[in-house]
Design an enzyme around this catalytic site. Structure first.
Site, PDB file in Angstrom:
ATOM      1  N   HIS A  37      -3.568  -5.158   0.165  1.00  0.00           N
ATOM      2  CA  HIS A  37      -3.108  -5.718   1.441  1.00  0.00           C
ATOM      3  C   HIS A  37      -3.239  -7.250   1.434  1.00  0.00           C
ATOM      4  CE1 HIS A  37      -2.695  -1.970   3.846  1.00  0.00           C
ATOM      5  NE2 HIS A  37      -3.554  -1.509   2.965  1.00  0.00           N
ATOM      6  N   GLU A  94      -1.871  -9.341   3.361  1.00  0.00           N
ATOM      7  CA  GLU A  94      -1.837  -9.905   4.709  1.00  0.00           C
ATOM      8  C   GLU A  94      -3.222 -10.246   5.244  1.00  0.00           C
ATOM      9  OE1 GLU A  94      -1.716  -5.345   5.411  1.00  0.00           O
ATOM     10  OE2 GLU A  94      -1.082  -6.798   3.895  1.00  0.00           O
ATOM     11  N   CYS A 151       0.836  -1.210   0.000  1.00  0.00           N
ATOM     12  CA  CYS A 151       0.000   0.000   0.000  1.00  0.00           C
ATOM     13  C   CYS A 151       0.871   1.261   0.000  1.00  0.00           C
ATOM     14  CB  CYS A 151      -0.962  -0.038   1.187  1.00  0.00           C
ATOM     15  SG  CYS A 151      -2.322   1.156   1.054  1.00  0.00           S
TER      16      CYS A 151
END
Length: 525
Positions: free
Chosen positions: A499, A501, A370
């Site tokens: 993102h 994750e 990001c």
């Protein structure tokens, strides 16, 4: 509509692992064939976690449908292996906003709007509308918190209105160890249970968190003063790996206790639960700016851990700002790879840019997420194309080279909460790139949370498409925005606007993190 309910409350201290326990119990029940869903109730007045400072509250976790939740929904996703949505979280802000809106619309037909029955009825309606046969409800905070009382009252009413035997109340509490006198102190737990009883809730199970295993006499005392059978008092001492907790609960027969109490059928089978138990000795630096709590970068840290590598070390980006190139090299040279995470605001930005420059010039594997990708673009513009002063308009509105700018539709938005580009968005992965070799497909959906984008129109000369010549940033992922960049002559220089994750699960970390680990292995051969 759920048929059975598990209600998890907390006492004594917040942050003792109530969310981890709830996620572990849900996974355990899923493993033995229970159709279970989860609901996190947050008593704070924020509508969602989107405007909260990560230094105070930990990371903001984004779901596929674009909801900004706190990190507990991340625990649920990783443990259960399923995607959460906005339905899996209730906040006091949502409830009161709905009540006030209905009152303004005259929906209450002139009634005096009160906490009971109007607020509690709205809470109960949200709870009972959840899918799944068994619903596990985690109520945030601790018993005795003013803001949490209405939610405890609502679940008390629900258990009264339905069948109390269809409810299992689990109270998670902490028993401190007093080293001076060499004893566990159970009094805080006793008082916590008494508070719960005054509200009208008698716990069925008490989960005792502790620094180390508690002696049987102390556990008996807790059972006696709490009015809970001794076999319903379960000790969960600290562990080095939280992913072993479903295993611990399974070995303690907790699934059988729950099944017997709620009269539900479970399958008798071994626990099919696989998680990392040994770790590669690589050191990864997470160059961040939110250092108030380890939870600020929770999903990234857990993604690395689930990839079979020890948890990354968080490096203060502000410290790097004070160092020259040689000092940055000394600080970062002992690490096998770097991760530049997302964030907001200009604090620490120049330190992150220095870390990116070091990784680019020294062929150190690096993943920018990001804001991290946007800073990769800024560093490249400044140090390769000599665009001095290149920046994002987020940090410098007067920059002569705004290589990162606010998205056009975002410029018209006044409210900050829930207005970013959020949730799962479709993107194209370009063939002939490292990113394509990681995904193995041309179209993927990834979760986003940003207002700014890299400007490829006015600064298109910084980029090239796969196969083109020149030392430029290769575009490896795109939608209507630039989604991913990489460098061809680097072992792993990958920046992504999204993102990854948020999508890591136990047994299935996001492939970008496993690719980063593979790059480290190749470099260290």
């Amino acid at each position: 509509m759920p048929e059975k309910y598990i209600v998890v409350t907390g006492g004594v201290l917040s942050g003792i692992g109530k969310g981890i326990f709830s996620a572990s119990l849900a996974r355990l029940l899923k493993e033995v064939g229970v159709d279970i869903n989860v609901l996190k109730i947050d008593p704070y007045l924020n509508v969602d976690a989107g405007t909260m400072n990560p230094n105070q509250h930990g990371e903001v976790f984004v779901t596929d449908d674009g909801y900004e939740a706190d990190l507990d929904l991340g625990h649920y996703e990783r443990f259960l292996g399923v995607s959460m949505s906005r339905r899996n979280n209730i906040t006091a802000g949502q409830i009161y906003s709905t009540i006030i809106q209905r009152e303004r619309e005259g929906k209450y037909l002139g009634s005096t709007v009160q906490v009971v029955p109007h607020v509690t009825s709205e809470i109960k309606e949200r709870i009972t509308s959840m899918p799944g046969k068994v619903l596990s409800i985690e109520i945030g905070g601790t018993v005795g918190d003013i803001e949490g009382e209405v939610f405890l009252e609502a679940v008390r009413e629900l258990a009264f209105e339905k069948n109390r035997n269809d409810f299992l109340f689990i109270h998670v509490t902490y028993v401190p160890y007093l080293r001076v006198t060499n004893e566990f102190k159970t009094k805080p737990t006793q008082q916590s249970v008494q508070l719960l009883r005054k509200i009208g809730i008698q716990p069925d199970v008490i989960v005792v968190r502790s620094e180390m295993p508690i002696d049987s006499q102390s556990l008996y005392k807790i059972a006696l003063f709490s009015g809970v059978p001794r076999d319903m008092v379960i000790n969960l001492p600290d562990v080095g790996n939280v992913y072993q907790i479903p295993e611990t609960l399974y070995e303690a027969g907790v699934h059988k206790l729950v099944a017997n109490r709620l009269n539900i059928q479970i399958e008798e089978k071994p626990l099919g639960w696989s998680y990392p138990k040994s770790f590669k000795p690589y050191r990864i630096a997470l160059v961040g700016k939110y250092l108030g709590t380890d939870d600020a970068y929770k999903s990234i840290i857990e993604s690395i851990f689930l990839s079979g590598v020890q948890k990354p070390v968080v490096i203060d980006a502000q410290e790097l700002e004070e160092l020259d190139d040689e000092g940055v090299a000394q600080k970062l040279s002992s690490f096998d790879a770097l991760i530049i995470p997302g964030g907001f605001g200009r604090r620490g930005i120049e330190g992150k840019i220095k870390a990116i420059k070091y990784a680019r010039e020294n062929k150190k594997p690096i993943l920018g997420i990001c804001l991290g990708m946007q800073l990769m673009v800024i560093e490249f513009a400044r140090n390769v194309f000599n665009l001095k002063g290149a920046n994002s308009t987020e940090f410098d509105v007067e920059t002569p080279y705004p290589v990162v700018n606010m998205m056009e539709e975002q410029k018209k938005i006044m409210n900050l909460g829930g207005t970013m580009r959020l949730g799962a968005q479709k993107m194209q992965v370009l063939k002939g790139t490292k990113l394509y070799s990681i995904y193995g497909q041309e179209e993927v959906y990834e979760r986003h949370r940003h207002r700014y984008e890299a400007d490829t129109v006015n600064f298109g000369f910084l980029y090239k498409f796969p196969g083109e010549e020149g030392y430029k940033l290769t575009i490896s992922g795109k939608s209507e925005f630039l989604e991913a960049i990489e460098l061809d002559d680097h072992p792993f220089f990958v920046g992504i606007q999204y993102h990854p994750e948020y999508k890591s699960k136990v047994g299935a970390p996001h492939p970008l993190f496993t690719a980063l680990i593979k790059a480290i292995e190749e470099v260290n051969k």
